[in-house]
Design a protein around this motif. Sequence first.
Motif, PDB file in Angstrom:
ATOM      1  N   THR A  34      34.950  55.382  39.524  1.00 46.45           N
ATOM      2  CA  THR A  34      33.660  54.798  39.905  1.00 46.45           C
ATOM      3  C   THR A  34      33.631  53.284  39.759  1.00 46.45           C
ATOM      4  OG1 THR A  34      32.836  55.171  37.655  1.00 46.45           O
ATOM      5  CG2 THR A  34      32.418  56.903  39.287  1.00 46.45           C
ATOM      6  N   PRO A  39      33.978  49.465  40.607  1.00 38.82           N
ATOM      7  CA  PRO A  39      33.929  48.794  41.922  1.00 38.82           C
ATOM      8  C   PRO A  39      35.295  48.392  42.455  1.00 38.82           C
ATOM      9  CG  PRO A  39      32.199  47.950  40.495  1.00 38.82           C
ATOM     10  CD  PRO A  39      33.059  48.834  39.632  1.00 38.82           C
ATOM     11  N   HIS A  40      36.271  48.165  41.602  1.00 41.92           N
ATOM     12  CA  HIS A  40      37.594  47.746  42.070  1.00 41.92           C
ATOM     13  C   HIS A  40      38.314  48.848  42.842  1.00 41.92           C
ATOM     14  CE1 HIS A  40      36.805  44.831  38.790  1.00 41.92           C
ATOM     15  NE2 HIS A  40      37.523  44.009  39.537  1.00 41.92           N
ATOM     16  N   TYR A  41      37.836  50.084  42.762  1.00 42.11           N
ATOM     17  CA  TYR A  41      38.457  51.180  43.508  1.00 42.11           C
ATOM     18  C   TYR A  41      37.995  51.216  44.966  1.00 42.11           C
ATOM     19  CZ  TYR A  41      40.705  53.447  39.512  1.00 42.11           C
ATOM     20  OH  TYR A  41      41.530  53.740  38.455  1.00 42.11           O
ATOM     21  N   GLN A  42      37.042  50.368  45.337  1.00 40.12           N
ATOM     22  CA  GLN A  42      36.554  50.379  46.714  1.00 40.12           C
ATOM     23  C   GLN A  42      37.643  50.000  47.710  1.00 40.12           C
ATOM     24  OE1 GLN A  42      33.136  47.812  46.819  1.00 40.12           O
ATOM     25  NE2 GLN A  42      31.849  49.192  45.593  1.00 40.12           N
ATOM     26  N   ASN A  43      38.567  49.165  47.275  1.00 41.71           N
ATOM     27  CA  ASN A  43      39.651  48.744  48.173  1.00 41.71           C
ATOM     28  C   ASN A  43      40.894  49.601  48.033  1.00 41.71           C
ATOM     29  OD1 ASN A  43      38.058  46.558  49.051  1.00 41.71           O
ATOM     30  ND2 ASN A  43      38.738  45.291  47.321  1.00 41.71           N
ATOM     31  N   THR A 101      42.556  52.986  48.865  1.00 36.00           N
ATOM     32  CA  THR A 101      42.393  54.132  49.768  1.00 36.00           C
ATOM     33  C   THR A 101      43.174  55.353  49.294  1.00 36.00           C
ATOM     34  OG1 THR A 101      44.237  53.306  51.121  1.00 36.00           O
ATOM     35  CG2 THR A 101      42.000  52.645  51.746  1.00 36.00           C
TER      36      THR A 101
END
Length: 293
Positions: free
Chosen positions: A210, A212-216, A218
């Motif tokens: 969860t 935010p750094h996992y948004q990029n 895939t």
Amino acid sequence: MCPKKLGMDSCGRSQRRVLPESASRAQQTLPPRLSRVNGWSKPLHGYQAVSWAMFVTLALAMFGIFIPMLPGMWKNIVYGVSGGMLLFHVIVYLVCVSIDPGEDNVRRKKIYSEPVPTFDRSKHLHVIEDLYCCLCRVTVSEKAKHCRACNKCIAGFDHHCKWLNNCIGSRNYWWFFSSLTSALAWLLCVVSILLYIVIQHHVDPRVLRTDPHYQNITSQDTWLLFLPYFHLKAKTPVFVTIAVLVLVLDLISLLMIGQLFIFHLYLSTLHPNPPPQPRSRLASSFPSCSYVT
């Protein structure tokens, strides 16, 4: 010449309650020429380095890898609770190591700069006779004992702890017990977090991603370590291996500290004044203690 009394032990009590030190042990562990002040006195013990390495490794793994994976507000709560417990443990540990547990007369005489004479068994049966130490050359209290590792008389001697590299006596016992308690509480916190992460990884790994750094990111097979300051990428097998190794290290530490905590809790609650002989037998089973008789 040191006074002595027939039928009395090194603390002025009956010899029947004392375990005599074997000659082989005396030959294997030679006392230092200079009395040690506290746990920082050289030589440092190897167990100290092991304990420091274990706690530093666990702290880096928890605060750098696993706590950042917790969802929502749980992350901040665990940061505060776990960090507070670890800080408290470090404080009481440092105090316990730094205290000089020596007898009052030993500390007043300031014997630390003078070589301690070698104990001559041909002249004296015990180091302490009639409450007088033949090596420290001072009068001591009834519960004092002369520690071979520190080469001085310890007030209210309990045991010599190799993990702290210091004697535990009446002057630092409760700091020692607080150190045990805080270490045990923190290790229980660590194992709880690790078990949650390992179980959640098999149930729903998305809960652990969860940040935010996992948004990029895939790929579901890629994990970020040492968030939020570093973004070290690791594949799932590496992440799982780290988690298992840290869990095993934590369980080993928990087992070692837990049995010592239970032992001292047993002594302080059920038997506050146990006879010396049974106590030494129990203590000999723990690698963290070295009792002197």
